[in-house]
Design a protein around this motif. Structure first.
Motif, PDB file in Angstrom:
ATOM      1  N   GLU A  41     -11.829 -18.209 -25.835  1.00  0.00           N
ATOM      2  CA  GLU A  41     -10.540 -18.904 -25.885  1.00  0.00           C
ATOM      3  C   GLU A  41      -9.816 -18.830 -24.547  1.00  0.00           C
ATOM      4  O   GLU A  41      -9.184 -19.799 -24.117  1.00  0.00           O
ATOM      5  N   ASP A  51     -11.039 -18.697 -21.566  1.00  0.00           N
ATOM      6  CA  ASP A  51     -11.624 -19.621 -20.597  1.00  0.00           C
ATOM      7  C   ASP A  51     -11.176 -21.058 -20.857  1.00  0.00           C
ATOM      8  O   ASP A  51     -10.901 -21.814 -19.918  1.00  0.00           O
ATOM      9  N   ARG A  52     -11.110 -21.438 -22.122  1.00  0.00           N
ATOM     10  CA  ARG A  52     -10.695 -22.815 -22.446  1.00  0.00           C
ATOM     11  C   ARG A  52      -9.220 -23.024 -22.088  1.00  0.00           C
ATOM     12  O   ARG A  52      -8.828 -24.082 -21.596  1.00  0.00           O
ATOM     13  N   LYS A  53      -8.413 -22.006 -22.338  1.00  0.00           N
ATOM     14  CA  LYS A  53      -6.998 -22.106 -21.977  1.00  0.00           C
ATOM     15  C   LYS A  53      -6.840 -22.158 -20.464  1.00  0.00           C
ATOM     16  O   LYS A  53      -6.021 -22.934 -19.932  1.00  0.00           O
ATOM     17  N   ALA A  95      -8.981 -23.339 -18.386  1.00  0.00           N
ATOM     18  CA  ALA A  95      -9.490 -24.621 -17.885  1.00  0.00           C
ATOM     19  C   ALA A  95      -8.426 -25.711 -17.960  1.00  0.00           C
ATOM     20  O   ALA A  95      -8.269 -26.500 -17.013  1.00  0.00           O
ATOM     21  N   LYS A 142      -2.176 -22.599 -26.926  1.00  0.00           N
ATOM     22  CA  LYS A 142      -3.206 -22.969 -27.896  1.00  0.00           C
ATOM     23  C   LYS A 142      -2.551 -23.083 -29.266  1.00  0.00           C
ATOM     24  O   LYS A 142      -1.824 -22.192 -29.701  1.00  0.00           O
ATOM     25  N   SER A 159      -6.624 -26.271 -30.531  1.00  0.00           N
ATOM     26  CA  SER A 159      -6.668 -27.032 -29.284  1.00  0.00           C
ATOM     27  C   SER A 159      -5.850 -26.357 -28.191  1.00  0.00           C
ATOM     28  O   SER A 159      -4.907 -25.621 -28.465  1.00  0.00           O
ATOM     29  N   TYR A 160      -6.217 -26.663 -26.966  1.00  0.00           N
ATOM     30  CA  TYR A 160      -5.598 -26.037 -25.794  1.00  0.00           C
ATOM     31  C   TYR A 160      -4.926 -27.126 -24.968  1.00  0.00           C
ATOM     32  O   TYR A 160      -5.562 -28.127 -24.603  1.00  0.00           O
ATOM     33  N   ASP A 208      -7.852 -29.797 -24.244  1.00  0.00           N
ATOM     34  CA  ASP A 208      -9.197 -29.514 -24.739  1.00  0.00           C
ATOM     35  C   ASP A 208      -9.095 -29.463 -26.254  1.00  0.00           C
ATOM     36  O   ASP A 208      -8.614 -28.478 -26.824  1.00  0.00           O
ATOM     37  N   SER A 221     -15.983 -32.068 -23.787  1.00  0.00           N
ATOM     38  CA  SER A 221     -16.386 -30.900 -24.558  1.00  0.00           C
ATOM     39  C   SER A 221     -17.480 -31.265 -25.553  1.00  0.00           C
ATOM     40  O   SER A 221     -17.540 -32.402 -26.032  1.00  0.00           O
ATOM     41  N   GLU A 240     -17.760 -29.066 -28.136  1.00  0.00           N
ATOM     42  CA  GLU A 240     -17.285 -28.325 -29.309  1.00  0.00           C
ATOM     43  C   GLU A 240     -16.821 -29.300 -30.386  1.00  0.00           C
ATOM     44  O   GLU A 240     -16.423 -30.430 -30.106  1.00  0.00           O
TER      45      GLU A 240
END
Length: 728
Positions: A557, A559-561, A563, A589, A593-594, A619, A682, A684
């Motif tokens: 999480e 890393d996605r935030k 990004a 988040k 979703s971010y 994301d 993505s 995901e």
């Protein structure tokens, strides 16, 4: 070559001209097929002998896009273009059309429409494709693996025919348990920017039918004279003046005594007659507090020991670490009640058929609620209740109350008649603003300690406010160990790795009626977290983006935030704003979703602050319809910023002081000059998109204003206009 039907084949085809293939779930919830709508099957997709496909949409469409998104999934897997498929709304049946994330309950909310339907609708489309291909392979005597459906045509092995030619045969087949899903490399529609919303044309040309557009033969319109103070009940009423209004039919107190139902031949007559009625209210059990009193209760709770230790931290140790820190930052925040204020006020129409069935025409966000309520009100089994789902003109959570409030009002108003005439319940804007449900009032008190290097060593965070879930049918699902997670979401589950953090919660008495509001608890938790992170970054002498990134560690999480934070900063030209402009950033988040947003402003508080641009990065997993994703982020930004700028619901003696858009002002198109959204590619599974754009918007604006004023105007209480901020 194109296959030519023999005379025998032509006759066979003609006989099957009225056939249809339904793919859905049977009474046991198992995927099944049928050739008729009369079968004990609720479908997700229907294909006619003419080759036209219909997607059955189990989620309400109030602008967030499921009618297009779920149809896209069916079309992609089936192999048809968006011009070869349309949609209808599914009937109310929680055993089949349930929200997979809600349990045995059919409903839309929590930005779950795509997340819970992603595999369900793809499987339905893929199953239909495989069955049609199998039927064609048998007819042509070829290997099914050599065939595909492309633009509605079954093709392969030198053969080509409309998929409609094989509907009758396919309907007799078993549904494959695990149909092959198309690989992402095969997608033509999912993720395609050119895929446009199916409901836009009818909304532009006036063909769209919203619940407010329902007008049944011989219907009556009912409006409710409501108590000014929530909880008040009718002691008596006088309708003598209403009898002079042309079109007035009658007035009766609701069985609950929560208002007087005024019946008339049309909406205008109902309004005029309602205004003419005099009511004496019994307010002995009604809300009587003022907004100031509610705020004082919340502030007092923040100063006391919290009732619940949310993250089980040693608060004494955390407080000691903060007290001994080289730098201590302390802020107290307050967030007022907020109304949802959808453009289409609440309404629904109810009728009884000749067969004794009760039919509700409604933009129903959670049809299971009124369906269950009507079984009790009318003492009928579930199969005698039908809900005709309509388009709804916005909701933001308001159409999904735990007690099905407005649908119950309509049911009670209808049962007080002889049921020979349909009854249409209409709320006006004043009803919506003064008598609705509100985002709870909430307070936060945060103390953050930094060491000599500017590193966080302690974060003591207390929250006090009104629980949404407690005392409702959702309490068992949403409240654990006494903690209503919707009050602390966004803090308790933050991807930030913050050392020495304690989180406490205290419930305070509810003001009027509270309800989830677009992004629920994230509306206030994101604001506090992101404003405090900015303050900490500045106290540490670090760039706000770099500071945040240093607490986004551990992968997943975080890393996605990180990004989306980096992408938003890059696309906004972070740190390179034009002269006279400042920027503020926030990242959060929510609903899986971010989203990161940069707000760029200009001006000053004397001449007015101008919101020049909002740059967002998101994301949300696979973006099924990128155009819809961007639209939802834009809408979420506008909703969050508009309310933070100037809106609040205040009480005087328990009565709401605001009444309409002049004193509860929606965002104006001129309030934000430009919004730019960037979507991270993505693989995901899709997550929520209807709400995640809202939480970062207000704190990003607040941080930009603080940068403009050198922190002298850090806004800890909303709305900003009440804190002295003037917008041009």
């Amino acid at each position: 070559m194109t296959a030519h039907l023999s005379r025998r084949g032509f006759l066979k085809s003609a006989a099957a001209a009225g056939a249809a293939l339904y793919i859905g779930a049977n009474a046991k919830g198992v995927m099944a097929a049928a050739s008729s709508a009369d079968a004990a099957l609720n479908p997700f997709v229907k294909i006619g002998a003419d080759g036209r496909a219909i997607a059955l949409i189990k989620h309400v469409e109030f602008g967030q896009g499921p009618a297009t998104g779920l149809t896209t999934l069916i079309a992609e897997e089936l192999g048809v273009t968006m011009d070869q498929i349309t949609y209808e709304f599914a009937p109310s049946d929680p055993q089949v059309y349930n929200n997979l994330l809600f349990g045995p309950f059919q409903g839309t909310g929590g930005s779950t429409a795509m997340a819970n339907s992603w595999m369900q609708y793809r499987n339905a489309g893929a199953a239909a494709r495989e069955m049609l291909i199998s039927a064609a392979a048998k007819e042509w005597g070829v290997d099914a693996a050599s065939l595909d459906i492309v633009d509605g045509m079954v093709t392969g092995g030198g053969n080509s025919a409309s998929m409609g030619d094989f509907v009758a045969a396919a309907a007799e087949m078993d549904v494959p348990a695990e149909p092959r899903l198309r690989d992402a490399s095969e997608w033509k529609l999912i993720g395609n920017d050119a895929t446009r919303r199916l409901d836009s044309p009818i909304k532009v040309n006036g063909q769209a039918q919203f619940a407010m557009d329902v007008h049944l033969d011989n219907q009556m319109v009912v409006m409710i004279k409501r108590t000014p103070q929530k909880g008040g009940v009718v002691a008596s009423f006088d309708d003598s003046a209403a009898k002079d209004v042309k079109g007035f039919i009658m007035a009766q107190a609701l069985p609950t005594k929560h208002g007087v139902a005024v019946y008339a031949e049309n909406t205008w007559a109902a309004m005029q007659a309602r205004n003419a009625i005099e009511v004496e209210w019994d307010n002995s059990a009604a809300e009587s507090r003022s907004s100031a009193e509610i705020k004082d209760e919340i502030m007092a709770a923040l100063d006391a020991e919290p009732t619940y230790n949310v993250n089980k931290a040693d608060r004494a140790a955390v407080k000691a670490a903060v007290d001994g820190a080289a730098t201590v930052l302390e802020k107290t925040f307050y967030f007022p009640l907020l109304a949802h204020a959808p453009m289409e006020p609440l309404n629904c129409t109810i009728e009884q058929t000749a067969e004794g069935k009760i039919v509700l025409h409604d933009g129903a966000q959670m049809p299971t609620g009124p369906h269950m309520a009507y079984q009790q009100i009318f003492e009928l089994p579930a199969d005698k209740i039908e809900i005709n789902s309509m388009l709804a003109g916005g909701s933001f959570g308001r159409r999904a109350t735990p007690d099905a409030d407005y649908q119950v009002e309509a049911g009670l108003a209808f049962i007080m008649t002889d049921r020979s005439r349909p009854v249409k319940l209409v709320w006006d804007r004043e009803d919506d603003i003064r008598s609705g449900y509100y985002r709870p009032a909430v307070g936060h008190k945060v103390r953050v300690g930094l060491d000599e290097n500017g590193t966080i060593i302690g974060w003591d965070h207390q929250v006090a406010g009104q629980s949404i879930m407690k005392g409702t049918a959702f309490e068992a699902m949403a409240v654990h160990e006494g903690i209503d997670h919707s009050t602390v979401e966004g803090i308790a589950d933050s991807p930030y790795t913050i050392p020495g953090q304690s989180l406490g919660l205290t419930d305070t008495k509810k003001a009027t009626s509270v309800l989830w509001w677009r992004s629920v608890g994230h509306t206030h938790t994101a604001y506090v977290m992101e404003v405090m992170m900015d303050l900490a970054a500045k106290a540490a002498g670090q760039d706000p983006v770099d500071f945040r990134l240093s607490y986004l560690t551990g992968g997943g999480e975080a890393d996605r935030k990180a990004a989306v934070l980096k992408l938003a900063a890059e696309k906004a030209g972070w740190g390179n704003a034009p002269a006279g402009h400042t920027q503020g950033i926030a990242v959060h988040k929510s609903f899986g979703s971010y989203v990161a947003e940069v707000v760029e402003i200009s001006g000053n508080n004397d001449d007015g602050i101008v919101i020049e641009k909002v740059t967002a990065a998101v994301d949300c997993g696979i973006a099924v319809n990128p155009d819809t994703v961007r639209a939802q982020i834009e809408g979420g930004i506008g909703y969050g910023i508009g309310h933070a700028m100037r809106d609040q619901i205040t009480l005087d003696g328990g009565a709401v002081e605001q009444s309409n858009f002049p004193d509860y002002e929606p965002l104006r198109i001129s309030d934000i000059k430009e919004i730019e959204t960037h979507i991270i590619a993505s693989a995901e599974a899709p997550t929520g998109i209807g709400e995640p754009g809202t939480p970062p918007s207000a704190p990003a604006l607040a941080n930009a204003i603080a940068a403009l004023t050198d922190d002298s105007q850090l806004i800890a209480e909303l709305p900003m206009a009440e804190a002295g901020v003037y917008f041009a």
